[in-house]
Design a protein around this motif. Structure first.
Motif, PDB file in Angstrom:
ATOM      1  N   ASN A   1       0.824  -1.208   0.000  1.00 28.15           N
ATOM      2  CA  ASN A   1       0.000   0.000   0.000  1.00 28.15           C
ATOM      3  C   ASN A   1       0.858   1.259   0.000  1.00 28.15           C
ATOM      4  OD1 ASN A   1      -2.340  -1.499   0.028  1.00 28.15           O
ATOM      5  ND2 ASN A   1      -2.613  -1.387   2.255  1.00 28.15           N
ATOM      6  N   GLY A   2       1.968   1.187   0.733  1.00 24.79           N
ATOM      7  CA  GLY A   2       2.874   2.337   0.782  1.00 24.79           C
ATOM      8  C   GLY A   2       3.450   2.667  -0.581  1.00 24.79           C
ATOM      9  N   GLN A   3       3.871   1.648  -1.312  1.00 21.56           N
ATOM     10  CA  GLN A   3       4.413   1.867  -2.662  1.00 21.56           C
ATOM     11  C   GLN A   3       3.378   2.532  -3.560  1.00 21.56           C
ATOM     12  OE1 GLN A   3       5.985  -1.757  -4.334  1.00 21.56           O
ATOM     13  NE2 GLN A   3       7.866  -1.648  -3.151  1.00 21.56           N
ATOM     14  N   GLU A   4       2.135   2.078  -3.420  1.00 21.96           N
ATOM     15  CA  GLU A   4       1.056   2.650  -4.247  1.00 21.96           C
ATOM     16  C   GLU A   4       0.802   4.110  -3.873  1.00 21.96           C
ATOM     17  OE1 GLU A   4      -2.106  -0.060  -3.467  1.00 21.96           O
ATOM     18  OE2 GLU A   4      -1.299  -1.634  -4.801  1.00 21.96           O
ATOM     19  N   LYS A   5       0.882   4.413  -2.574  1.00 24.22           N
ATOM     20  CA  LYS A   5       0.665   5.801  -2.134  1.00 24.22           C
ATOM     21  C   LYS A   5       1.778   6.720  -2.638  1.00 24.22           C
ATOM     22  CE  LYS A   5      -1.968   4.702   2.063  1.00 24.22           C
ATOM     23  NZ  LYS A   5      -1.918   4.606   3.535  1.00 24.22           N
ATOM     24  N   ILE A   6       3.024   6.238  -2.598  1.00 25.71           N
ATOM     25  CA  ILE A   6       4.146   7.049  -3.093  1.00 25.71           C
ATOM     26  C   ILE A   6       3.986   7.321  -4.588  1.00 25.71           C
ATOM     27  CG2 ILE A   6       6.638   7.021  -3.553  1.00 25.71           C
ATOM     28  CD1 ILE A   6       6.956   5.527  -0.851  1.00 25.71           C
ATOM     29  N   ALA A   7       3.592   6.279  -5.337  1.00 28.38           N
ATOM     30  CA  ALA A   7       3.353   6.460  -6.775  1.00 28.38           C
ATOM     31  C   ALA A   7       2.233   7.481  -6.998  1.00 28.38           C
ATOM     32  CB  ALA A   7       2.994   5.122  -7.421  1.00 28.38           C
ATOM     33  N   GLY A   8       1.212   7.453  -6.119  1.00 27.90           N
ATOM     34  CA  GLY A   8       0.106   8.401  -6.230  1.00 27.90           C
ATOM     35  C   GLY A   8       0.544   9.833  -5.968  1.00 27.90           C
ATOM     36  N   ILE A   9       1.452  10.022  -5.015  1.00 26.25           N
ATOM     37  CA  ILE A   9       1.974  11.371  -4.723  1.00 26.25           C
ATOM     38  C   ILE A   9       2.680  11.938  -5.952  1.00 26.25           C
ATOM     39  CG2 ILE A   9       3.774  12.608  -3.423  1.00 26.25           C
ATOM     40  CD1 ILE A   9       3.054  10.800  -1.010  1.00 26.25           C
ATOM     41  N   MET A  10       3.542  11.113  -6.563  1.00 23.81           N
ATOM     42  CA  MET A  10       4.286  11.588  -7.734  1.00 23.81           C
ATOM     43  C   MET A  10       3.339  11.889  -8.902  1.00 23.81           C
ATOM     44  SD  MET A  10       7.251  11.716  -6.445  1.00 23.81           S
ATOM     45  CE  MET A  10       8.219  12.179  -7.898  1.00 23.81           C
ATOM     46  N   GLU A  11       2.325  11.035  -9.073  1.00 23.20           N
ATOM     47  CA  GLU A  11       1.363  11.247 -10.161  1.00 23.20           C
ATOM     48  C   GLU A  11       0.566  12.533  -9.952  1.00 23.20           C
ATOM     49  OE1 GLU A  11      -2.323   8.882 -12.405  1.00 23.20           O
ATOM     50  OE2 GLU A  11      -1.378   8.024 -10.608  1.00 23.20           O
ATOM     51  N   GLU A  12       0.141  12.761  -8.709  1.00 18.03           N
ATOM     52  CA  GLU A  12      -0.626  13.966  -8.393  1.00 18.03           C
ATOM     53  C   GLU A  12       0.195  15.229  -8.650  1.00 18.03           C
ATOM     54  OE1 GLU A  12      -3.408  16.737  -6.992  1.00 18.03           O
ATOM     55  OE2 GLU A  12      -3.655  14.671  -7.701  1.00 18.03           O
ATOM     56  N   LEU A  13       1.482  15.200  -8.251  1.00 20.84           N
ATOM     57  CA  LEU A  13       2.335  16.379  -8.454  1.00 20.84           C
ATOM     58  C   LEU A  13       2.604  16.630  -9.945  1.00 20.84           C
ATOM     59  CD1 LEU A  13       4.882  16.018  -5.519  1.00 20.84           C
ATOM     60  CD2 LEU A  13       3.254  17.886  -5.849  1.00 20.84           C
ATOM     61  N   ARG A  14       2.633  15.557 -10.732  1.00 20.62           N
ATOM     62  CA  ARG A  14       2.823  15.740 -12.180  1.00 20.62           C
ATOM     63  C   ARG A  14       1.554  16.275 -12.849  1.00 20.62           C
ATOM     64  NH1 ARG A  14       6.483  11.153 -11.578  1.00 20.62           N
ATOM     65  NH2 ARG A  14       8.538  11.900 -12.293  1.00 20.62           N
ATOM     66  N   ASN A  15       0.413  15.757 -12.398  1.00 21.36           N
ATOM     67  CA  ASN A  15      -0.850  16.158 -13.027  1.00 21.36           C
ATOM     68  C   ASN A  15      -1.332  17.519 -12.549  1.00 21.36           C
ATOM     69  OD1 ASN A  15      -0.879  13.747 -14.423  1.00 21.36           O
ATOM     70  ND2 ASN A  15      -2.218  12.698 -12.943  1.00 21.36           N
ATOM     71  N   ASN A  16      -1.058  17.833 -11.281  1.00 21.25           N
ATOM     72  CA  ASN A  16      -1.519  19.110 -10.712  1.00 21.25           C
ATOM     73  C   ASN A  16      -0.374  19.806  -9.971  1.00 21.25           C
ATOM     74  OD1 ASN A  16      -4.497  18.866 -11.281  1.00 21.25           O
ATOM     75  ND2 ASN A  16      -4.179  16.990 -10.084  1.00 21.25           N
ATOM     76  N   PRO A  17       0.644  20.257 -10.683  1.00 22.32           N
ATOM     77  CA  PRO A  17       1.794  20.885 -10.015  1.00 22.32           C
ATOM     78  C   PRO A  17       1.424  22.249  -9.439  1.00 22.32           C
ATOM     79  CG  PRO A  17       1.976  21.139 -12.389  1.00 22.32           C
ATOM     80  CD  PRO A  17       0.788  20.249 -12.152  1.00 22.32           C
ATOM     81  N   PRO A  18       2.069  22.628  -8.346  1.00 26.50           N
ATOM     82  CA  PRO A  18       1.798  23.951  -7.771  1.00 26.50           C
ATOM     83  C   PRO A  18       2.293  25.063  -8.709  1.00 26.50           C
ATOM     84  CG  PRO A  18       3.703  22.953  -6.714  1.00 26.50           C
ATOM     85  CD  PRO A  18       3.122  21.907  -7.603  1.00 26.50           C
TER      86      PRO A  18
END
Length: 570
Positions: A466-483
């Motif tokens: 689950n942790g690996q999936e969450k880390i992948a989700g963080i990176m995906e979110e930052l790529r799709n919706n960068p500040p």
């Protein structure tokens, strides 16, 4: 048959591991965590918890990676097999056992093996490889991780950690192994008798110490102040004790007080929570001994002695830990200053640092008109650049470092070397003492001259599948919706090392020249920056922050605001 059942029924498994399997046999979550994958082998090698299972460090997962390495060497030809493998290990649980098992697995294939008789630092493994012209190297270590971890790091023929393409080759060979219980190993005595296994130690130690002496820049300062300097050193129960203490004495520092409780090579690391020289807690006994002896300098190395921590006296007479970025900038400045003074600073000199390391070092290098080149995180990338420049002649390496307390001065080693850094730090302290200053004073002088740089690191630990999936989700979110801004300061550019692009605020795009990696870096208009990357060796997502301001107070306030604002997203 389920993999867990296969392990449960395997008769060769030692009792300790069998008991572990029986204890977890009714715990689905624990079974899944131990068996949902094979312990991953990345560019930093393999690291994980000790125990039974495919996702743990044990006799069988060690054989699997050793077999993958052996097949890679065989595929490289007979010359590679004859040049062989050097194996070293630190003081962790099972480090020697895993080293010997690696030797027996590799040796079974007719590949020469050179195995250290005693625990020695990771940088000395790199040095030994180059001395023996070995084709590959292995060190059994989990660096500064807690006692329940161990790891397996692989080195290429240049003496540096394997780059991604070579690591991928080993992974492919590992994937071809259908049953890790069928991997064959040789007998130690048989390997010794037929000359396939050679134990090494004294000759390598002696030659390494001779090379360390070539790093001295200011023998006069050492001669004048070395005997009067009091140094406290702790190996944190690790492998640095012999090379660091001998090196300091040889350099000209006879008064070295070793923390007695931490001089014992104990795989439990009983006096610390983490054997990590980045942590003040690891320095508690050294600080106590330093106060008793009025020490000028406190030094600490992690278990495999590739990272160096340093504490110096501040104006209040208290010991203050330097960050890796601060020590790196100090060492770099001292090195360049001395080389300029002695007229040995090459015209084509170059400094290397990683993309998550402070820009403080670049400012120091610019003062001496020396370029500073960024590499990806991991010292293997610095080692690769050293090799590249040696072949091309474009640049001459002067110094390489990373924020996580890794430094390299002499290229007779191709990885971060805490022994080298400890000796040069002692010399640097002797120099400052000769002009009536401390290392703390030297750091403040640099800040006053070049600006106040501050850095921070935040980590999210996310274990298991689950942790690996969450880390992948963080990176995906930052790529799709960068500040588009952080702390109300506009993001001027986004560097996506996976895409290989630098995208500016106006939409223009540049190509990045570094290898691809799952890393994002946000550059702000006020020269602050944020970098995000999943760790290659731990179940963590890491967030790095850096600022530069005119005063210490401004820098510290800006850094706090930057990290708080960005981390609030998560």
């Amino acid at each position: 048959m389920h993999v867990f059942e296969r392990w449960l029924q395997e008769g060769s498994i030692p009792n300790k591991l069998q008991n572990e399997l029986k204890l977890i046999s009714h715990t689905r979550e624990e079974i899944e965590d131990r068996f949902y994958q094979y312990l991953s082998f990345g560019t930093g090698g393999m690291r994980g918890l000790l125990g039974a299972g495919t996702n743990r460090m044990n006799l069988y997962t060690i054989r699997r990676v050793a077999e993958g390495l052996a097949q890679q060497i065989i595929a490289s030809g007979e010359v590679a097999m004859h040049r062989g493998v050097v194996i070293a290990y630190d003081t962790r649980h099972y480090s020697y056992d895993f080293a010997l098992e690696t030797a027996k697995t590799v040796g079974k294939h007719g590949i020469r093996v050179f195995l250290f008789k005693e625990s020695r630092p990771t940088p000395e493994l790199s040095f030994a490889m180059r001395q023996l012209n070995a084709f590959a190297g292995v060190v059994i270590t989990a660096s500064h991780n807690p006692a329940q971890y161990n790891g397996f790091k692989v080195y290429g023929e240049d003496g540096g950690q394997l780059p991604p393409d070579a690591a991928d080759g080993i992974v492919q060979h590992m994937a071809a192994i259908e049953d890790l219980f069928t991997i064959q190993t040789a007998d130690e005595e048989e390997l010794l008798q037929n000359g396939m296994l050679t134990y090494i130690l004294e000759d390598i130690d002696e030659t390494y110490q001779e090379c360390l002496l070539t790093l001295r820049e200011d023998a006069e300062a050492i001669e004048a102040n070395g005997k009067d300097m009091s140094i406290v050193y702790t190996p944190l129960h690790g492998s640095g004790l012999v090379p660091v203490t001998e090196g300091l004495r040889n350099f000209g520092f006879p008064t070295v007080h070793v923390v007695p409780e931490q001089a014992v090579q104990d795989s439990r690391f009983p006096t610390v929570v983490y054997p990590n020289p980045e942590e003040r807690e690891a320095f508690e006994l050294a600080i106590k001994l330093g106060k008793e002896n009025g020490a000028d300098l406190l030094l600490a190395t992690d278990p495999d002695a590739d990272r160096l921590g340093v504490a110096v006296k501040n104006p209040d007479g208290e010991y203050e830990l330097l960050t890796g970025n601060q020590l790196g900038a100090l060492l770099l400045h001292y090195l360049l200053m001395q080389k300029k003074r002695r007229a040995t600073l090459p015209e084509n000199g170059v400094v290397m640092k990683t993309i998550v390391t402070s820009e403080f070092g670049r400012a120091v290098a610019a003062k001496f008109e020396i370029p500073a080149i960024n590499t990806l995180t991991g010292f293997k990338f610095i080692a690769k650049k050293i090799e590249e420049f040696e072949k091309s002649g474009e640049y001459e390496f002067l110094f390489g470092y990373e924020e996580s307390y890794g430094f390299l001065i002499g290229t007779f080693v191709r990885d971060k070397d805490a022994v080298q850094a400890a000796l040069l730090t002692a010399e640097m302290a002797a120099y400052y003492k000769s002009i009536g200053k401390s290392l703390y004073d030297g750091l403040m002088d640099l800040y006053d001259e070049l600006g106040h740089y501050r850095e921070a690191l935040e980590s999210l630990t996310l274990s298991g599948k689950n942790g690996q999936e969450k880390i992948a989700g963080i990176m995906e979110e930052l790529r799709n919706n960068p500040p588009i801004s952080i702390t109300c300061v506009a993001v001027s550019a986004i560097e996506d090392y996976q895409a290989g692009t630098r995208r500016f605020g106006d939409g223009t795009i540049e190509k990045l020249t570094l290898p691809k990696a799952d890393v994002l870096k946000f550059l702000l208009e006020d020269d602050s920056w944020v970098c995000v990357r999943p760790s290659g060796t731990e179940p963590k997502c890491k967030f790095y922050f850096g600022v530069r301001k005119d005063t210490a107070e401004e820098a510290e306030m800006s850094l706090r605001a930057l990290s708080l604002d960005f981390m609030n997203r998560f």
